[in-house]
Write an enzyme that holds these catalytic residues in place. Sequence first.
Site, PDB file in Angstrom:
ATOM      1  N   GLU A  86     -48.769 -28.354 -25.872  1.00 11.92           N
ATOM      2  CA  GLU A  86     -47.308 -28.149 -25.878  1.00 11.92           C
ATOM      3  C   GLU A  86     -47.143 -26.854 -26.607  1.00 11.92           C
ATOM      4  O   GLU A  86     -48.150 -26.320 -28.008  1.00 11.92           O
ATOM      5  CB  GLU A  86     -47.136 -29.332 -27.139  1.00 11.92           C
ATOM      6  N   CYS A  99     -43.962 -22.046 -31.858  1.00 12.44           N
ATOM      7  CA  CYS A  99     -44.902 -22.503 -32.318  1.00 12.44           C
ATOM      8  C   CYS A  99     -45.996 -23.259 -31.070  1.00 12.44           C
ATOM      9  O   CYS A  99     -45.766 -23.261 -30.115  1.00 12.44           O
ATOM     10  CB  CYS A  99     -44.353 -24.175 -33.231  1.00 12.44           C
ATOM     11  N   CYS A 106     -57.944 -32.055 -30.605  1.00 13.01           N
ATOM     12  CA  CYS A 106     -58.376 -31.320 -32.200  1.00 13.01           C
ATOM     13  C   CYS A 106     -58.910 -32.181 -32.367  1.00 13.01           C
ATOM     14  O   CYS A 106     -59.262 -33.707 -32.007  1.00 13.01           O
ATOM     15  CB  CYS A 106     -57.131 -31.631 -32.994  1.00 13.01           C
ATOM     16  N   CYS A 110     -57.416 -36.269 -37.905  1.00 12.78           N
ATOM     17  CA  CYS A 110     -56.408 -36.260 -39.494  1.00 12.78           C
ATOM     18  C   CYS A 110     -55.432 -38.149 -38.828  1.00 12.78           C
ATOM     19  O   CYS A 110     -55.278 -37.695 -37.490  1.00 12.78           O
ATOM     20  CB  CYS A 110     -54.991 -34.788 -39.495  1.00 12.78           C
ATOM     21  N   CYS A 113     -51.900 -37.894 -37.260  1.00 10.30           N
ATOM     22  CA  CYS A 113     -51.490 -36.989 -36.412  1.00 10.30           C
ATOM     23  C   CYS A 113     -51.460 -37.617 -34.682  1.00 10.30           C
ATOM     24  O   CYS A 113     -52.923 -38.144 -34.501  1.00 10.30           O
ATOM     25  CB  CYS A 113     -52.376 -35.645 -37.354  1.00 10.30           C
ATOM     26  N   CYS A 327     -46.343 -33.004 -33.422  1.00  7.21           N
ATOM     27  CA  CYS A 327     -47.685 -32.186 -32.123  1.00  7.21           C
ATOM     28  C   CYS A 327     -47.647 -33.619 -31.462  1.00  7.21           C
ATOM     29  O   CYS A 327     -48.062 -34.368 -32.136  1.00  7.21           O
ATOM     30  CB  CYS A 327     -48.455 -31.960 -33.328  1.00  7.21           C
TER      31      CYS A 327
END
Length: 339
Positions: A86, A99, A106, A110, A113, A327
């Site tokens: 994205e 962005c 990832c 976190c 997220c 995100c």
Amino acid sequence: MDLSIEETGELVAGFGEPRFRAAQIYKWVHQKGVSRFDEMTDLSLDLREKLRGLTIPGNLEILARQKSKDGTAKFLFGLQDNESIESVFLPHDYGNSVCVSTQVGCRMGCRFCASAMGGLVRNLTAGEIYAQVTGIQNDTGKRVSSIVIMGSGEPMDNLDHVLKFIAMVTDASGLHIGSRHITLSTCGVVPGIRKLAAYNLQITLSVSLHAPNDLIRDSIMPINRKHPIKELMGACSEYISVTNRRVTFEYALIQGVNDSAGQAEELGSLLRGMLCHVNLIPLNRVQERDYRQADRERVHRFTHILEGAGIPVTVRREKGADIDAACGQLRRRAIKDRV
Ligand code: SAH
């Protein structure tokens, strides 16, 4: 797409041509979006003939596009191995920014997220990061003047490709975006911050802090167990003293987790005297998690206390609230639709 200007120079040198041709090729590819050598009319016919057998991958495929009423647009790009990433287009009064994502997924974990769910799939190459910028520029017809490396993924976990991307995007024959118009956001990978400081690139470092102490930060950001706040602040101070640049601390206010008056005071004392700025972010709701956005009064109170402590603070305007602008949310939806 993945070659730096030096590597492009080596490529043409391999064909017995002078290296300065690299700048010409770079301009065609990166400034004009041309991906066929026979259209590069300022190259000699002889060189165009020699390069004919090579192909430059064109734009990334746009799998989905969501446009917000406020002009923000989110893109889901398809990669050659069928993964997807994205990127977000953000129009501002002072210019347009993009962005970019740096990884598929990832591994930082976190808790709040969406990108972290499902873990890391792979790193993006420098060309794949670059292609998000050119892809959005071509699709919107608008020139991009600043970049935030703040999409999915942890840039410090893919630093070599990210540094190469920065070199490509700042090159005068490429998009020629100034370092000061580039922001890199990290969850706090200390060795990465120190390495970046040593390069003294003049980009803005943004650190996702989200907590004033180790107890809270440990509970929402696993990276903190490896690099606790004291160590993180040490690395930020080093970045500031080497680069003379103001560091931004991102702080997403989560109701009942990190948004109390006491926590605001604690944050104020932690940051007092530092060349920094706090960006308070309204938490984006992630479907799979039950964290809630702090309400307006608590945001006001938090802002007020920080200001009172002499810390420059801004509350980030929520953009693209009517689309999946947080995100990882669009990609997650696409994955779910597939299964
Ligand atoms: N890994 C890097 C960059 C990608 S995350 C980093 O951690 O900084 C980009 C920013 O979005 C970070 O500040 C991150 O903490 C924040 N973020 C992640 N999930 C969010 C959510 N649900 N609401 C608001 N901000 C979020």
